[in-house]
Design an enzyme around this catalytic site. Structure first.
Site, PDB file in Angstrom:
ATOM      1  N   GLU A 179       0.775  -1.358   0.074  1.00 31.65           N
ATOM      2  CA  GLU A 179       0.028   0.010  -0.162  1.00 31.65           C
ATOM      3  C   GLU A 179       0.865   1.219   0.120  1.00 31.65           C
ATOM      4  O   GLU A 179       0.689   2.103   0.862  1.00 31.65           O
ATOM      5  CB  GLU A 179      -0.930  -0.143   1.067  1.00 31.65           C
ATOM      6  CG  GLU A 179      -1.890  -1.188   1.164  1.00 31.65           C
ATOM      7  CD  GLU A 179      -3.032  -1.036   2.256  1.00 31.65           C
ATOM      8  OE1 GLU A 179      -3.074  -0.012   3.056  1.00 31.65           O
ATOM      9  OE2 GLU A 179      -3.858  -1.990   2.351  1.00 31.65           O
TER      10      GLU A 179
ATOM     11  N   GLU B 187      -5.069  -8.770   0.605  1.00 30.20           N
ATOM     12  CA  GLU B 187      -5.946  -8.474   2.071  1.00 30.20           C
ATOM     13  C   GLU B 187      -7.086  -8.160   1.878  1.00 30.20           C
ATOM     14  O   GLU B 187      -7.538  -7.432   0.588  1.00 30.20           O
ATOM     15  CB  GLU B 187      -5.237  -7.160   2.593  1.00 30.20           C
ATOM     16  CG  GLU B 187      -4.020  -7.291   3.162  1.00 30.20           C
ATOM     17  CD  GLU B 187      -3.474  -5.861   3.995  1.00 30.20           C
ATOM     18  OE1 GLU B 187      -4.266  -5.032   4.501  1.00 30.20           O
ATOM     19  OE2 GLU B 187      -2.322  -5.587   3.986  1.00 30.20           O
TER      20      GLU B 187
HETATM   21  C1  FCB Z   1      -4.409  -2.106   5.339  1.00 29.86           C
HETATM   22  C2  FCB Z   1      -3.082  -2.461   5.909  1.00 29.86           C
HETATM   23  C3  FCB Z   1      -2.988  -3.508   6.967  1.00 29.86           C
HETATM   24  C4  FCB Z   1      -4.127  -3.282   7.849  1.00 29.86           C
HETATM   25  C5  FCB Z   1      -5.359  -3.139   7.055  1.00 29.86           C
HETATM   26  C6  FCB Z   1      -6.748  -2.799   8.050  1.00 29.86           C
HETATM   27  O1  FCB Z   1      -4.495  -0.694   4.946  1.00 29.86           O
HETATM   28  O2  FCB Z   1      -2.167  -3.006   4.843  1.00 29.86           O
HETATM   29  O3  FCB Z   1      -1.845  -3.521   7.600  1.00 29.86           O
HETATM   30  O4  FCB Z   1      -3.803  -2.260   8.876  1.00 29.86           O
HETATM   31  O5  FCB Z   1      -5.285  -2.207   6.183  1.00 29.86           O
END
Ligand code: FCB
Length: 438
Positions: A155, A336
């Site tokens: 990110e 994620e």
């Molecule tokens: C993302 C991050 C991760 C976590 C999630 C909820 O932005 O990559 O580390 O904090 O959100």
């Protein structure tokens, strides 16, 4: 499709032994920076308890585990000498995963920049990208005989624009020009890092969201938000150029030629969609996180998670389609996806009965399946996250885990969502082994 879970070093490891200071240690110590004033010094103590984590992943039936390597554990000063004990930690973790048939997927940078590199200017400085490539080569040298798939950056939008725009993340800088320089050097670091790991399957992980104006008059703001959240990374990787929202700079041209085509796979972190509408009294951080977008506010609708993030499963399908169209032939991973909820319902045996999280995961997995059916080459899905952990500026006040972590004892206890995901995985394996679909 492979299924598993993800974590990040600063959020779970704890400092353990020998780790150098990082920007989150320093940022978290600033009064008011983190909601509960906490830091990642202990976190889930995975530095010592990793065998329990690996056992949980095996119990889940995970195909893959995405964890991150802590740069300041490997290079406590951010450059120069590598700490053998730091690398040895990941060595053991990788071996234990492989013994259980779980594919290790390390991310090299999940926001824990060594503080010494921040003192030298951090990501707004070009040199940080060069240092990252050295660090990537060191990790690849140690793990590359057993690990093939690496992610460089996690990110980069957050590192650049939350770290240097709104300043709600480390290093807590509020300077839009620095945010754009950081974005560029994160991409450059990715490209140089990929080159420094010959033979590896190297990707990058971005958090992409559909951007939806709440009314036609907010289309101009929404365009800039979309360019900074999504287009900046996709255009650079696919076409070697930046969208209009990125201020031009002399150093871009040659670097972008390196960035173009540098992602062998692309990781999508997906949580929500962004509705761009009228400014609200508390809109300043939103505006500062998208420099140049002008006056606007973000307007999530219900249902929302305990982060206040709107639940929009179909947005994941849209994002996966967009990535597939923009980067044709590049395998996609959902690196994620998950949700924070209050976790205040327990069944008779004390298990967290997180039906809201199960519904979130189920809805988003269905969206992934629709995207795959429409042709998006999604190779895997990793739930965020294995353990309740240190949620950055929210400290320990938000829980995303499929496993509960007792903050006093650090004992791990699977939630209902863990059992549900284990069942999903088992069913999928059955379908795959009877040769129906993949
Ligand atoms: C993302 C991050 C991760 C976590 C999630 C909820 O932005 O990559 O580390 O904090 O959100």
């Amino acid at each position: 499709m492979q299924i598993g879970a993800a974590t990040a070093a600063y959020q779970v490891e704890g400092a353990g032994d020998g780790r150098g200071p990082c920007i989150w240690d320093v940022f978290a110590a600033r009064p008011g920076a983190v909601l509960d004033g906490s830091d990642g010094a202990l976190a889930c103590d995975s530095f010592h308890r990793w065998p329990e984590d690996v056992a949980l992943l095996a119990e889940l039936g995970a195909d893959a585990y995405r964890f991150s390597v802590s740069w300041p554990r490997v290079q406590p000063a951010g450059s120069g000498a590598v700490a053998p004990a730091g690398l040895a930690y990941y060595d053991r973790l990788v071996d234990a995963l492989l013994e259980r048939g779980i594919t290790p997927m390390p991310t090299l940078y999940h926001w824990d920049l060594p503080q010494s590199l921040q003192d030298a200017g951090g990501w707004p400085e070009r040199d940080t990208a060069l240092r990252f490539a050295d660090y990537a080569a060191a990790v690849h040298g140690a793990l590359g005989d057993r690990v093939t798939r690496f992610a460089t950056m996690n990110e980069p939008w957050c590192s650049a624009f939350l770290g240097h725009g709104s300043g709600v993340h480390a290093p807590g800088v509020q300077d839009p020009a620095a945010a754009f320089r950081a974005a560029h050097h994160l991409l450059l670091g990715h490209a140089l890092g990929a080159r420094a790991m010959p033979g590896a399957d190297v990707g990058i992980v971005c958090n992409l969201y559909p951007v939806l104006p709440t009314a036609p008059e907010f289309a101009p703001q929404a365009r800039v938000v979309d360019e900074i959240q999504n287009g900046l990374w996709l255009d650079a990787l696919a076409h070697g150029r930046y969208p209009a929202a990125v201020p031009p700079a002399d150093e871009h041209a040659d670097d972008l030629a390196l960035v173009r085509g540098s992602a062998a796979w692309f990781g999508v972190n997906y949580y929500t969609a962004l509705r761009v509408g009228p400014a609200r009294p508390d809109s300043a951080p939103d505006q500062a996180s998208y420099p140049g977008a002008g006056e606007f506010g973000l307007h999530p609708r219900d249902p929302r998670t305990s982060m206040g993030w709107e639940v929009v499963p179909e947005g994941l399908e849209q994002v996966l389609g967009r990535v597939a169209r923009t980067l044709p032939g590049v395998p996609i991973w959902v690196t994620e996806n998950g949700a924070a909820y209050a976790d205040d319902v327990r069944s008779a045996d004390g298990t967290v009965d997180d039906r809201d999280r199960i519904a979130y995961l189920e809805g988003h997995l269905a969206a992934v399946e629709r995207a795959r059916a429409a042709g998006a080459p999604v190779a895997g899905y990793l739930a965020w996250t294995l353990l309740d952990n240190y949620e950055w500026a929210y400290g320990y006040t938000r829980t995303f885990g499929i496993v509960e972590v007792d903050r006093d004892t650090l004992d791990r206890r699977p939630k209902a969502s863990f059992r549900w995901l284990a069942g999903y995985l088992a069913r999928q394996r059955e379908v795959t082994s009877t040769g129906d679909t993949q």
